[in-house]
Scaffold this active site. Sequence first.
Site, mmCIF file in Angstrom:
data_model
loop_
_atom_site.group_PDB
_atom_site.id
_atom_site.type_symbol
_atom_site.label_atom_id
_atom_site.label_comp_id
_atom_site.label_asym_id
_atom_site.label_seq_id
_atom_site.Cartn_x
_atom_site.Cartn_y
_atom_site.Cartn_z
ATOM 1 N N HIS A 308 0.883 -1.202 -0.216
ATOM 2 C CA HIS A 308 -0.009 -0.044 -0.128
ATOM 3 C C HIS A 308 0.702 1.033 -0.023
ATOM 4 O O HIS A 308 1.956 1.154 0.601
ATOM 5 C CB HIS A 308 -0.827 -0.029 1.177
ATOM 6 C CG HIS A 308 -2.098 0.961 1.071
ATOM 7 N ND1 HIS A 308 -1.848 2.216 1.355
ATOM 8 C CD2 HIS A 308 -3.340 0.769 0.873
ATOM 9 C CE1 HIS A 308 -3.222 2.820 1.006
ATOM 10 N NE2 HIS A 308 -4.117 1.942 0.796
ATOM 11 N N ASP A 365 -8.163 -5.456 0.210
ATOM 12 C CA ASP A 365 -8.423 -6.171 -0.762
ATOM 13 C C ASP A 365 -8.112 -7.595 -0.799
ATOM 14 O O ASP A 365 -8.695 -8.460 -1.484
ATOM 15 C CB ASP A 365 -8.107 -5.431 -2.351
ATOM 16 C CG ASP A 365 -8.793 -4.204 -2.452
ATOM 17 O OD1 ASP A 365 -10.052 -4.204 -2.081
ATOM 18 O OD2 ASP A 365 -8.512 -3.600 -3.359
HETATM 19 N N1 CMC Z 1 4.209 -7.570 -4.956
HETATM 20 C C1 CMC Z 1 5.465 -7.462 -5.102
HETATM 21 N N2 CMC Z 1 6.094 -6.251 -4.769
HETATM 22 C C2 CMC Z 1 5.459 -5.344 -4.534
HETATM 23 C C3 CMC Z 1 4.055 -5.376 -4.179
HETATM 24 C C4 CMC Z 1 3.446 -6.565 -4.372
HETATM 25 N N3 CMC Z 1 2.090 -6.407 -4.375
HETATM 26 N N4 CMC Z 1 3.777 -3.843 -3.960
HETATM 27 C C5 CMC Z 1 4.919 -3.337 -4.018
HETATM 28 N N5 CMC Z 1 5.988 -4.051 -4.413
HETATM 29 C C6 CMC Z 1 7.258 -3.575 -4.446
HETATM 30 C C7 CMC Z 1 7.657 -2.662 -5.754
HETATM 31 O O1 CMC Z 1 8.228 -3.529 -7.032
HETATM 32 C C8 CMC Z 1 8.851 -1.882 -5.259
HETATM 33 O O2 CMC Z 1 9.902 -2.456 -5.193
HETATM 34 P P1 CMC Z 1 11.266 -1.812 -5.714
HETATM 35 O O3 CMC Z 1 11.564 -0.737 -4.373
HETATM 36 O O4 CMC Z 1 12.294 -2.684 -5.576
HETATM 37 O O5 CMC Z 1 10.976 -0.964 -7.032
HETATM 38 C C9 CMC Z 1 8.446 -1.408 -3.825
HETATM 39 O O6 CMC Z 1 7.597 -2.677 -3.500
HETATM 40 C C10 CMC Z 1 7.474 -0.343 -3.717
HETATM 41 O O7 CMC Z 1 6.388 -0.358 -4.559
HETATM 42 P P2 CMC Z 1 5.684 0.893 -5.269
HETATM 43 O O8 CMC Z 1 5.120 0.317 -6.337
HETATM 44 O O9 CMC Z 1 6.792 1.830 -5.517
HETATM 45 O O10 CMC Z 1 4.555 1.405 -4.118
HETATM 46 P P3 CMC Z 1 3.426 2.223 -4.461
HETATM 47 O O11 CMC Z 1 3.231 2.780 -3.078
HETATM 48 O O12 CMC Z 1 3.830 3.010 -5.699
HETATM 49 O O13 CMC Z 1 2.377 1.092 -4.818
HETATM 50 C C11 CMC Z 1 0.521 -0.429 -4.608
HETATM 51 C C12 CMC Z 1 1.482 0.766 -3.896
HETATM 52 C C13 CMC Z 1 -0.439 -0.569 -4.072
HETATM 53 C C14 CMC Z 1 0.126 0.169 -6.089
HETATM 54 C C15 CMC Z 1 1.390 -1.537 -4.838
HETATM 55 O O14 CMC Z 1 1.800 -2.101 -3.433
HETATM 56 C C16 CMC Z 1 0.564 -2.597 -5.583
HETATM 57 O O15 CMC Z 1 0.799 -2.706 -7.060
HETATM 58 N N6 CMC Z 1 0.082 -3.569 -4.892
HETATM 59 C C17 CMC Z 1 -0.622 -4.802 -5.558
HETATM 60 C C18 CMC Z 1 -1.853 -4.048 -6.028
HETATM 61 C C19 CMC Z 1 -2.858 -3.878 -4.778
HETATM 62 O O16 CMC Z 1 -3.190 -4.553 -3.955
HETATM 63 N N7 CMC Z 1 -3.605 -2.706 -4.802
HETATM 64 C C20 CMC Z 1 -4.598 -2.347 -3.730
HETATM 65 C C21 CMC Z 1 -4.346 -1.504 -2.798
HETATM 66 S S1 CMC Z 1 -5.337 -1.432 -1.255
HETATM 67 C C22 CMC Z 1 -6.886 -0.719 -2.092
HETATM 68 C C23 CMC Z 1 -6.885 0.439 -2.497
HETATM 69 O O17 CMC Z 1 -7.193 1.475 -1.528
HETATM 70 O O18 CMC Z 1 -6.708 0.662 -3.686
#
Ligand code: CMC
Length: 455
Positions: A308, A365
């Site tokens: 998240h 989720d």
């Molecule tokens: N599985 C594997 N690696 C992950 C995941 C995951 N679910 N989420 C983040 N990472 C890694 C990502 O690859 C990155 O690695 P690095 O620093 O080596 O590049 C690091 O963790 C940080 O991720 P980010 O994408 O920069 O973080 P963000 O804050 O931009 O993204 C997120 C947050 C929710 C989009 C992401 O965690 C994700 O894609 N999760 C899966 C989708 C999901 O479950 N979304 C629902 C969110 S909760 C409901 C809502 O309110 O929307």
Amino acid sequence: MKRKTVTIVNNLTGQEEEFPLIEGNQGPPAFDIRSLYPKMGLFTYDPGFKSTASCSSDITFIDGEEGILLYRGYPIEQLAEKSCYLEVCYLLLYGELPDREQYAHFHRMITTHSMVNEGLRAFMSGFRHDAHPMSILVGVVGALSSFYHHELDVSDPEHQEISAHRLIAKLPTIAAAAYKYSIGQPFMYPQNDLCYSENFLSMMFSVPAEPYNVNPLEARVLDLVLLLHADHEQNASTSTVRLAGSSLANPFAAVSAGIGALWGPAHGGANEAVIRMLEEIGDVKNINAFIDRARDKNDPFRLNGFGHRVYKNYDPRARILRKAVHQLLADTKTSDPLFEIAMRLEEIAMKDAYFLEKKLYPNVDFYSGIIYRRLGIPVNMFTVMFAVARCIGWIAQWKEMISDPERVIGRPRQVYTGPKDHEYEMPDQRGYPTGSTKHCPRCPQSRWSRMGSSS
Ligand code: CMC
């Protein structure tokens, strides 16, 4: 004396300017850079708004490090245990819990606005039979504007309120109709003697041919899921609603834009993606292979339902939902193989160095889909469910935005990285037949150009 300011120094020019610090009631302070460009000729660069507060808000607070979520100051755990979705809607919209009379009035308003104009049926029938229900929801909620646009003055508090009531009341009706349409069943009307979540289940699962009794246990658990999704401060869809609404667009159009933003698997679409992922895993013995994929930098796969932007701790909503799934399965004396996989997946991920180091915990989720499945809601409706629940958050935030004396149209800046100083080349310098622009220089493909080139 220490000043509540931040000083920015441009090391290229030596220019130094001071900017005021804004402190909220909780959470880190922000410094106010609204005068940065006029004073220093600089923009800030923050794609994804990772360090940018786009507004001040009284509605929801998250402490992502500690895993705390408050609606109007009330801990989510207390509301989940003691309140109900509609009461929380009132809280989010008006700022305080209602007394008995206020709640009765609010309940009546939401109940009596739940029907949609019959004209929307004709609108619905334009969709392909297999349209994704989210595509129907985006379209039909936007189309609500066509019924109210002319009479709507977004600056009038009474109009704001009635729009809020209409949206909260009509979303379940539209959502259920989207489902009924996709399975070719007649749309079911709302029943005024049922409460919010009962009504939704009834519109989803009843048919005109026979009586339908809502299962109170199912209605209760649905109510809890809705409550937990009701608001979540400035996430992608809420920010979209605020941004769209900041142009003074009507709230139906703004919420429709928010529904579009919610759809993606990185946001509200994650609940659908989680179930598809758990189905693909299929067996606990395959979990490690999926964890390996999630860790692999060269594989775009992510563990859906994990991670998240704000929570760097267990999402408190996920904790409540995990318990609710246990309870629901125990109460109904059922089991779900996907829940077994989900729990084992969580266990393995929570011991894995990659997930620990990046602070990736299950989010809301991860478990909501298991509940929806148990309620008989099809997977392609999961994100629609999120939209129904989040509608109150969007409209409360829209109302706050539109009434904010500091409101201006949202308009981010950019750092331009494209080419400069391009000079236009005529089509015949770019491979079009000579003279093809004779009759219509505006479009080299136009009828006149083609006629010209063949003659
Ligand atoms: N599985 C594997 N690696 C992950 C995941 C995951 N679910 N989420 C983040 N990472 C890694 C990502 O690859 C990155 O690695 P690095 O620093 O080596 O590049 C690091 O963790 C940080 O991720 P980010 O994408 O920069 O973080 P963000 O804050 O931009 O993204 C997120 C947050 C929710 C989009 C992401 O965690 C994700 O894609 N999760 C899966 C989708 C999901 O479950 N979304 C629902 C969110 S909760 C409901 C809502 O309110 O929307």
